[in-house]
Design a protein around this motif. Structure first.
Motif, PDB file in Angstrom:
ATOM      1  N   VAL A 110       0.775  -1.054   0.483  1.00 46.11           N
ATOM      2  CA  VAL A 110       0.153  -0.106   0.093  1.00 46.11           C
ATOM      3  C   VAL A 110       1.009   1.263  -0.325  1.00 46.11           C
ATOM      4  CG1 VAL A 110      -1.830   1.750   1.138  1.00 46.11           C
ATOM      5  CG2 VAL A 110      -2.257  -1.191   1.750  1.00 46.11           C
ATOM      6  N   LYS A 111       1.843   1.264   1.323  1.00 45.97           N
ATOM      7  CA  LYS A 111       3.036   2.471   0.634  1.00 45.97           C
ATOM      8  C   LYS A 111       3.165   2.690  -0.539  1.00 45.97           C
ATOM      9  CE  LYS A 111       7.220   4.162   2.954  1.00 45.97           C
ATOM     10  NZ  LYS A 111       6.765   5.814   2.377  1.00 45.97           N
ATOM     11  N   GLU A 112       4.037   1.655  -1.246  1.00 46.71           N
ATOM     12  CA  GLU A 112       4.343   2.010  -2.717  1.00 46.71           C
ATOM     13  C   GLU A 112       3.590   2.590  -4.127  1.00 46.71           C
ATOM     14  OE1 GLU A 112       8.001  -1.366  -2.902  1.00 46.71           O
ATOM     15  OE2 GLU A 112       5.512  -2.551  -2.814  1.00 46.71           O
ATOM     16  N   ILE A 113       1.979   1.994  -3.464  1.00 45.75           N
ATOM     17  CA  ILE A 113       1.179   2.383  -4.584  1.00 45.75           C
ATOM     18  C   ILE A 113       0.365   4.141  -4.353  1.00 45.75           C
ATOM     19  CG2 ILE A 113      -0.752   2.013  -4.673  1.00 45.75           C
ATOM     20  CD1 ILE A 113      -0.849  -0.460  -4.399  1.00 45.75           C
ATOM     21  N   GLU A 114       0.933   3.883  -3.032  1.00 48.26           N
ATOM     22  CA  GLU A 114       0.855   5.595  -2.017  1.00 48.26           C
ATOM     23  C   GLU A 114       1.906   6.274  -2.695  1.00 48.26           C
ATOM     24  OE1 GLU A 114      -0.203   5.262   1.738  1.00 48.26           O
ATOM     25  OE2 GLU A 114      -2.231   4.855   1.579  1.00 48.26           O
ATOM     26  N   ASP A 115       2.914   6.501  -2.883  1.00 47.31           N
ATOM     27  CA  ASP A 115       4.021   6.350  -2.991  1.00 47.31           C
ATOM     28  C   ASP A 115       3.994   6.798  -4.316  1.00 47.31           C
ATOM     29  OD1 ASP A 115       5.028   7.077  -0.559  1.00 47.31           O
ATOM     30  OD2 ASP A 115       6.588   5.315  -0.871  1.00 47.31           O
ATOM     31  N   LEU A 116       3.565   6.058  -5.368  1.00 44.66           N
ATOM     32  CA  LEU A 116       3.987   6.296  -7.110  1.00 44.66           C
ATOM     33  C   LEU A 116       2.405   7.238  -7.333  1.00 44.66           C
ATOM     34  CD1 LEU A 116       4.597   5.711  -9.110  1.00 44.66           C
ATOM     35  CD2 LEU A 116       3.255   3.245  -9.284  1.00 44.66           C
ATOM     36  N   ARG A 117       1.498   6.409  -7.029  1.00 46.97           N
ATOM     37  CA  ARG A 117       0.322   7.891  -6.622  1.00 46.97           C
ATOM     38  C   ARG A 117       0.526   8.956  -6.661  1.00 46.97           C
ATOM     39  NH1 ARG A 117      -3.966   4.032  -4.360  1.00 46.97           N
ATOM     40  NH2 ARG A 117      -4.960   3.031  -6.564  1.00 46.97           N
ATOM     41  N   ALA A 118       1.952   9.589  -5.054  1.00 51.85           N
ATOM     42  CA  ALA A 118       1.836  10.628  -5.000  1.00 51.85           C
ATOM     43  C   ALA A 118       2.671  11.749  -6.511  1.00 51.85           C
ATOM     44  CB  ALA A 118       2.572  11.017  -3.646  1.00 51.85           C
ATOM     45  N   LYS A 119       3.364  10.893  -6.599  1.00 53.92           N
ATOM     46  CA  LYS A 119       4.797  11.249  -7.544  1.00 53.92           C
ATOM     47  C   LYS A 119       4.087  11.374  -8.948  1.00 53.92           C
ATOM     48  CE  LYS A 119       8.531   8.880  -5.525  1.00 53.92           C
ATOM     49  NZ  LYS A 119       9.729   7.803  -5.775  1.00 53.92           N
ATOM     50  N   ILE A 120       2.972  10.131  -9.671  1.00 54.87           N
ATOM     51  CA  ILE A 120       2.514  10.488 -10.664  1.00 54.87           C
ATOM     52  C   ILE A 120       1.497  12.407 -10.174  1.00 54.87           C
ATOM     53  CG2 ILE A 120       0.440   9.781 -12.618  1.00 54.87           C
ATOM     54  CD1 ILE A 120       1.635   7.590 -11.476  1.00 54.87           C
ATOM     55  N   ARG A 121       0.739  11.846  -9.286  1.00 50.31           N
ATOM     56  CA  ARG A 121       0.066  13.395  -9.370  1.00 50.31           C
ATOM     57  C   ARG A 121       0.702  14.299  -9.656  1.00 50.31           C
ATOM     58  NH1 ARG A 121      -1.347  12.351  -4.221  1.00 50.31           N
ATOM     59  NH2 ARG A 121      -2.810  10.353  -4.932  1.00 50.31           N
ATOM     60  N   ALA A 122       2.020  14.724  -8.641  1.00 46.81           N
ATOM     61  CA  ALA A 122       2.844  16.083  -8.430  1.00 46.81           C
ATOM     62  C   ALA A 122       2.905  16.500  -9.875  1.00 46.81           C
ATOM     63  CB  ALA A 122       3.950  14.986  -8.217  1.00 46.81           C
ATOM     64  N   VAL A 123       3.117  15.501 -10.744  1.00 50.25           N
ATOM     65  CA  VAL A 123       3.588  15.673 -12.309  1.00 50.25           C
ATOM     66  C   VAL A 123       1.927  16.077 -13.058  1.00 50.25           C
ATOM     67  CG1 VAL A 123       5.616  15.002 -12.430  1.00 50.25           C
ATOM     68  CG2 VAL A 123       3.893  13.824 -12.962  1.00 50.25           C
ATOM     69  N   GLY A 124       0.784  16.202 -12.688  1.00 49.88           N
ATOM     70  CA  GLY A 124      -0.416  16.109 -13.333  1.00 49.88           C
ATOM     71  C   GLY A 124      -1.418  14.929 -13.272  1.00 49.88           C
ATOM     72  N   GLY A 125      -0.575  14.167 -13.221  1.00 46.52           N
ATOM     73  CA  GLY A 125      -0.791  12.914 -13.668  1.00 46.52           C
ATOM     74  C   GLY A 125      -2.164  11.606 -12.919  1.00 46.52           C
ATOM     75  N   CYS A 126      -2.798  10.501 -13.016  1.00 45.69           N
ATOM     76  CA  CYS A 126      -2.934   9.364 -11.641  1.00 45.69           C
ATOM     77  C   CYS A 126      -2.935   8.079 -11.955  1.00 45.69           C
ATOM     78  CB  CYS A 126      -4.654   9.984 -11.210  1.00 45.69           C
ATOM     79  SG  CYS A 126      -5.383   9.154 -13.130  1.00 45.69           S
ATOM     80  N   TYR A 127      -2.900   7.435 -11.009  1.00 43.76           N
ATOM     81  CA  TYR A 127      -2.274   5.915 -10.986  1.00 43.76           C
ATOM     82  C   TYR A 127      -3.476   4.861 -10.186  1.00 43.76           C
ATOM     83  CZ  TYR A 127      -0.018   1.527 -10.445  1.00 43.76           C
ATOM     84  OH  TYR A 127       0.426   0.308 -10.315  1.00 43.76           O
TER      85      TYR A 127
END
Length: 170
Positions: free
Chosen positions: A33-50
């Motif tokens: 869950v932590k890895e998914i949350e980290d990835l989502r946050a990084k992609i969200r920071a560049v304007g995308g979504c996971y």
């Protein structure tokens, strides 16, 4: 999940696909869950979504979008990276995949173009629009200085020649 909620989810994902300029499909296995949350946050920071969505729902959401031809890639444990700004989102997902063996890039689409894994990796090395603008700006800033240097060079040579001749005449 009841039918109404499924229908709403499909409509929501469908509208996301309609607005997206890039879609990257990945297989994920045993991400925490932590890895998914980290990835989502990084992609969200560049304007995308996971998103991790059931394949059946994602296939339905892809209908009548420019990514409908990617439906065959939705097998197994898939996740989707979706963004309006392609290069930064691709860079984030590729960087994550390079560092984490639990996620594998399968393919995707950039506008109407279908992308295979190699093309996605090549795009991840492409400078973003912001980086390209900065490079062009720095080149343009140096142009006036270089022009002045080039224009001034012959005059300085003439001055040196005249100064040399005046010294040798004395």
């Amino acid at each position: 999940m009841n039918r109404t909620k499924k229908s709403e989810l499909i409509k929501s994902i469908h509208s996301t696909f309609k607005c997206a300029d890039v879609l990257v499909i990945t297989h994920h296995a045993h991400l925490t869950v932590k890895e998914i949350e980290d990835l989502r946050a990084k992609i969200r920071a560049v304007g995308g979504c996971y998103k991790v969505v059931k394949n059946r729902l994602a296939r339905l959401a892809l209908l009548d979008t420019r990514y409908a031809n990617l439906r065959h890639l939705l097998t197994g444990p898939t996740s989707l990276t979706i963004s309006k700004n392609p290069i930064p989102a691709i860079k984030v997902i590729v960087e994550f995949a390079n560092k984490n063996e639990k996620i594998t890039i399968i393919g995707g689409g950039l506008g109407e173009q279908v992308l295979d894994t190699n093309e996605i990796y090549v795009l991840s090395t492409t400078p973003s629009i912001e980086e390209s603008r900065n490079n062009i700006t720095s080149v343009l800033r140096n142009v006036p200085r270089k022009i002045v240097t080039i224009i001034g060079a012959p005059a300085s040579k003439i001055t040196r020649v005249l100064r040399f001749h005046s010294i040798s005449d004395s």
